[in-house]
Design an enzyme around this catalytic site. Structure first.
Site, PDB file in Angstrom:
ATOM      1  N   PHE A 128       0.850  -1.187   0.000  1.00  0.00           N
ATOM      2  CA  PHE A 128       0.000   0.000   0.000  1.00  0.00           C
ATOM      3  C   PHE A 128       0.890   1.242   0.000  1.00  0.00           C
ATOM      4  O   PHE A 128       1.874   1.298   0.740  1.00  0.00           O
ATOM      5  CB  PHE A 128      -0.883  -0.041   1.252  1.00  0.00           C
ATOM      6  CG  PHE A 128      -2.028   0.920   1.238  1.00  0.00           C
ATOM      7  CD1 PHE A 128      -3.156   0.645   0.483  1.00  0.00           C
ATOM      8  CD2 PHE A 128      -1.990   2.084   1.975  1.00  0.00           C
ATOM      9  CE1 PHE A 128      -4.228   1.527   0.473  1.00  0.00           C
ATOM     10  CE2 PHE A 128      -3.061   2.973   1.961  1.00  0.00           C
ATOM     11  CZ  PHE A 128      -4.182   2.699   1.217  1.00  0.00           C
ATOM     12  N   ASP A 198       1.618  -5.659   7.822  1.00  0.00           N
ATOM     13  CA  ASP A 198       0.455  -4.783   7.825  1.00  0.00           C
ATOM     14  C   ASP A 198      -0.773  -5.652   7.577  1.00  0.00           C
ATOM     15  O   ASP A 198      -0.894  -6.286   6.521  1.00  0.00           O
ATOM     16  CB  ASP A 198       0.598  -3.696   6.753  1.00  0.00           C
ATOM     17  CG  ASP A 198      -0.511  -2.651   6.849  1.00  0.00           C
ATOM     18  OD1 ASP A 198      -1.618  -2.996   7.310  1.00  0.00           O
ATOM     19  OD2 ASP A 198      -0.264  -1.497   6.445  1.00  0.00           O
ATOM     20  N   TYR A 223     -10.939   0.390  10.761  1.00  0.00           N
ATOM     21  CA  TYR A 223     -12.185   0.912  10.158  1.00  0.00           C
ATOM     22  C   TYR A 223     -12.577   0.135   8.918  1.00  0.00           C
ATOM     23  O   TYR A 223     -13.559   0.442   8.285  1.00  0.00           O
ATOM     24  CB  TYR A 223     -12.063   2.417   9.850  1.00  0.00           C
ATOM     25  CG  TYR A 223     -10.868   2.829   9.017  1.00  0.00           C
ATOM     26  CD1 TYR A 223     -10.821   2.599   7.650  1.00  0.00           C
ATOM     27  CD2 TYR A 223      -9.782   3.465   9.612  1.00  0.00           C
ATOM     28  CE1 TYR A 223      -9.732   2.996   6.891  1.00  0.00           C
ATOM     29  CE2 TYR A 223      -8.680   3.860   8.869  1.00  0.00           C
ATOM     30  CZ  TYR A 223      -8.667   3.620   7.503  1.00  0.00           C
ATOM     31  OH  TYR A 223      -7.575   3.995   6.767  1.00  0.00           O
ATOM     32  N   LYS A 224     -11.794  -0.891   8.560  1.00  0.00           N
ATOM     33  CA  LYS A 224     -12.161  -1.736   7.418  1.00  0.00           C
ATOM     34  C   LYS A 224     -13.032  -2.887   7.930  1.00  0.00           C
ATOM     35  O   LYS A 224     -14.148  -2.648   8.372  1.00  0.00           O
ATOM     36  CB  LYS A 224     -10.899  -2.189   6.706  1.00  0.00           C
ATOM     37  CG  LYS A 224     -10.202  -0.997   6.017  1.00  0.00           C
ATOM     38  CD  LYS A 224      -8.831  -1.293   5.472  1.00  0.00           C
ATOM     39  CE  LYS A 224      -8.273  -0.023   4.808  1.00  0.00           C
ATOM     40  NZ  LYS A 224      -6.831  -0.085   4.631  1.00  0.00           N
ATOM     41  N   ARG A 371     -13.146  -3.392  -7.519  1.00  0.00           N
ATOM     42  CA  ARG A 371     -12.811  -4.134  -6.308  1.00  0.00           C
ATOM     43  C   ARG A 371     -14.071  -4.359  -5.465  1.00  0.00           C
ATOM     44  O   ARG A 371     -14.836  -3.426  -5.223  1.00  0.00           O
ATOM     45  CB  ARG A 371     -11.776  -3.333  -5.516  1.00  0.00           C
ATOM     46  CG  ARG A 371     -11.105  -4.121  -4.421  1.00  0.00           C
ATOM     47  CD  ARG A 371      -9.994  -3.308  -3.805  1.00  0.00           C
ATOM     48  NE  ARG A 371     -10.525  -2.182  -3.039  1.00  0.00           N
ATOM     49  CZ  ARG A 371      -9.890  -1.613  -2.007  1.00  0.00           C
ATOM     50  NH1 ARG A 371      -8.695  -2.046  -1.654  1.00  0.00           N
ATOM     51  NH2 ARG A 371     -10.420  -0.598  -1.379  1.00  0.00           N
TER      52      ARG A 371
HETATM   53  C1  LIG Z   1      -6.117   1.089   4.661  1.00  0.00           C
HETATM   54  C2  LIG Z   1      -4.649   0.881   4.757  1.00  0.00           C
HETATM   55  C3  LIG Z   1      -3.858   1.817   5.399  1.00  0.00           C
HETATM   56  C4  LIG Z   1      -4.502   3.068   5.922  1.00  0.00           C
HETATM   57  O1  LIG Z   1      -3.652   3.859   6.647  1.00  0.00           O
HETATM   58  P1  LIG Z   1      -4.237   5.135   7.399  1.00  0.00           P
HETATM   59  O2  LIG Z   1      -3.087   5.673   8.103  1.00  0.00           O
HETATM   60  O3  LIG Z   1      -5.363   4.675   8.265  1.00  0.00           O
HETATM   61  O4  LIG Z   1      -4.785   6.069   6.372  1.00  0.00           O
HETATM   62  C5  LIG Z   1      -2.501   1.568   5.516  1.00  0.00           C
HETATM   63  N1  LIG Z   1      -1.954   0.447   5.004  1.00  0.00           N
HETATM   64  C6  LIG Z   1      -2.712  -0.472   4.372  1.00  0.00           C
HETATM   65  C7  LIG Z   1      -2.091  -1.704   3.827  1.00  0.00           C
HETATM   66  C8  LIG Z   1      -4.077  -0.274   4.223  1.00  0.00           C
HETATM   67  O5  LIG Z   1      -4.821  -1.171   3.588  1.00  0.00           O
END
Ligand SMILES: *Cc1c(COP(=O)(O)O)cnc(C)c1O
Length: 412
Positions: A128, A198, A223-224, A371
């Site tokens: 990401f 992660d 939050y996911k 997606r």
């Molecule tokens: C959603 C997501 C994030 C989000 O990071 P925030 O700091 O909450 O914006 C980070 N890494 C991955 C792999 C994600 O899927």
């Protein structure tokens, strides 16, 4: 599988009770719980209570426990305890704090400090973007480190004794492909490197087992799939074997052993709690606490089994209804993927816009991916069936081919 079979599967679903407590608008099929989990009615009620009663009436006294309720000051630890079973950890190995981006920074900094003689932070090109940006920012700050980004299928080939830390996202946010976390952790350990996983696209949908992986550090989003609400705090995991040596670059007072002693010198709290830093965000932590409470009786294995069923059903229906108009880019072997399926279509953005107009909410990742997330506590089998019917209609009639649907949006 026909629609009647989907109805039967829903009737037999041990997780069906959860779906009934979600406040989804009528006419919506929500396939984006992998980006933002939906609102549960009990969570809305809890937030209202916290605002009106705990804050409105209790004012500052709500920080301490009373005869009526526990205090805000213990909220991070209480939420950590509820989260721990979802990642195969003990409660004192988890700190619920900050955003995932900040926690990536803290975890990588801790790992680099534990491997001072090694230069490389290794990651893959499927990671990401924020994880890679943050790693580079840390490397620039430290001065003596380098971020090496390698093709996702070749990660293991790049492990050598220059590598301080291997950091990867367990489930690829674009393709849904799942890394062999236990295997890659073992390979990293073989060369003396640490790992930072992660878990943003895993936690809440898959049976993650950090102990079984022998993971060192990990972070993840709430939050996911955990339905904590927009911007709810993330978490960081620190394996017990590192508790005495792992240090945080953000030595804040909430990570102090005795924050309210107001001592001049920093003394880290025991365990992962030292990775707390400032005052916790009570409103969003309370929402997350309530959301986690709702799934306290759910076995993560049951959630993963349902995700496997839903994603397999989706792929089967796509194969049956869509011919060659789309390409399934997610691995077809369910053990190789998370709880999402991505389809390639050259006009993915416009197609998704037309789907959303019809109440089927997924999302689009550039340049050409549609997606769909199958949050196991949210999505029913009939939702999967109906969503593919709507997708077939949108593609069959080219309903996506209008200027409105082709127009770009800020948040995709
Ligand atoms: C959603 C997501 C994030 C989000 O990071 P925030 O700091 O909450 O914006 C980070 N890494 C991955 C792999 C994600 O899927």
């Amino acid at each position: 599988v026909d629609r009647a079979a989907c109805e039967r599967a829903d009737a037999d679903d041990p997780l069906a009770g959860h779906r009934d407590r979600i406040a989804l608008p009528s006419g919506v099929i929500y396939l984006d719980g992998n980006s933002l989990g939906p609102l549960h009615r009990d969570v809305a009620e809890r937030v209202r209570q916290v605002v009106e009663v705990e804050w409105g009436e209790g004012l500052i006294t709500s920080w301490n426990a009373s005869a009526l309720r526990p205090g805000w000051v213990d909220l991070p630890a209480r939420v950590a305890a509820k989260l721990a079973p979802w990642v195969g950890a003990d409660a004192d190995e988890i700190a619920v704090v900050d955003s995932t981006s900040v926690d990536v920074f803290k975890a990588l900094a801790a790992a680099c400090r534990l491997r001072p003689d090694r230069r490389v932070i290794l990651t893959d090109d499927a990671n990401f973007p924020t994880d890679i940006y943050v790693a580079r920012g840390l490397a620039e700050l430290l001065g003596d480190r380098e971020v090496r980004v390698v093709p996702t299928l070749e990660v293991a080939d790049h492990l050598d004794d220059d590598v301080a830390v291997l950091t990867l996202t367990h489930v690829d946010y674009r393709t849904g492909r799942r890394h062999d976390a236990a295997g890659l952790t073992a390979a990293a350990h073989d060369v003396g490197a640490l790992t930072v996983w992660d878990l943003s696209h895993s936690t809440g949908a898959l049976a993650v087992d950090l102990h079984a992986w022998s993971a060192d550090l990990a972070v993840g989003c709430t939050y996911k799939y955990l339905d904590g609400g927009p911007g709810s705090p993330a978490f960081i995991y620190v394996a017990r074997r590192w508790h005495d040596r792992a240090s945080t670059p953000l030595q804040g007072w909430f990570g102090h052993e005795h924050p309210f002693a107001f001592a001049p010198d920093y003394e880290p709290a025991a365990g992962a709690a030292r990775f707390l830093d400032g005052t916790p965000p009570v409103l969003s932590l309370s929402a997350l606490d309530a959301a986690l409470g709702l799934r306290a009786d759910v076995d993560p294995e049951t959630a993963e089994a349902k995700a496997r069923w839903l994603t397999s059903l989706f792929v089967e229906r796509v194969d049956a209804r869509l011919d060659d108009e789309v390409e399934v880019v997610t691995p077809r072997d369910p053990t190789q993927r998370g709880a999402q399926v991505s389809l390639r279509h050259p006009q993915a953005r416009a197609v998704m816009s037309a789907l959303i107009e019809r109440g089927v909410i997924g999302d689009h990742r550039p340049p050409d991916l549609l997606r769909f997330g199958f949050s196991p506590l949210v999505v029913r089998s009939v939702d999967v069936f109906d969503a593919v019917e709507v997708l077939a209609e949108v593609l069959g009639t080219r309903a996506w081919d209008t200027p409105e649907h082709r127009a770009p949006r800020t948040v995709t």
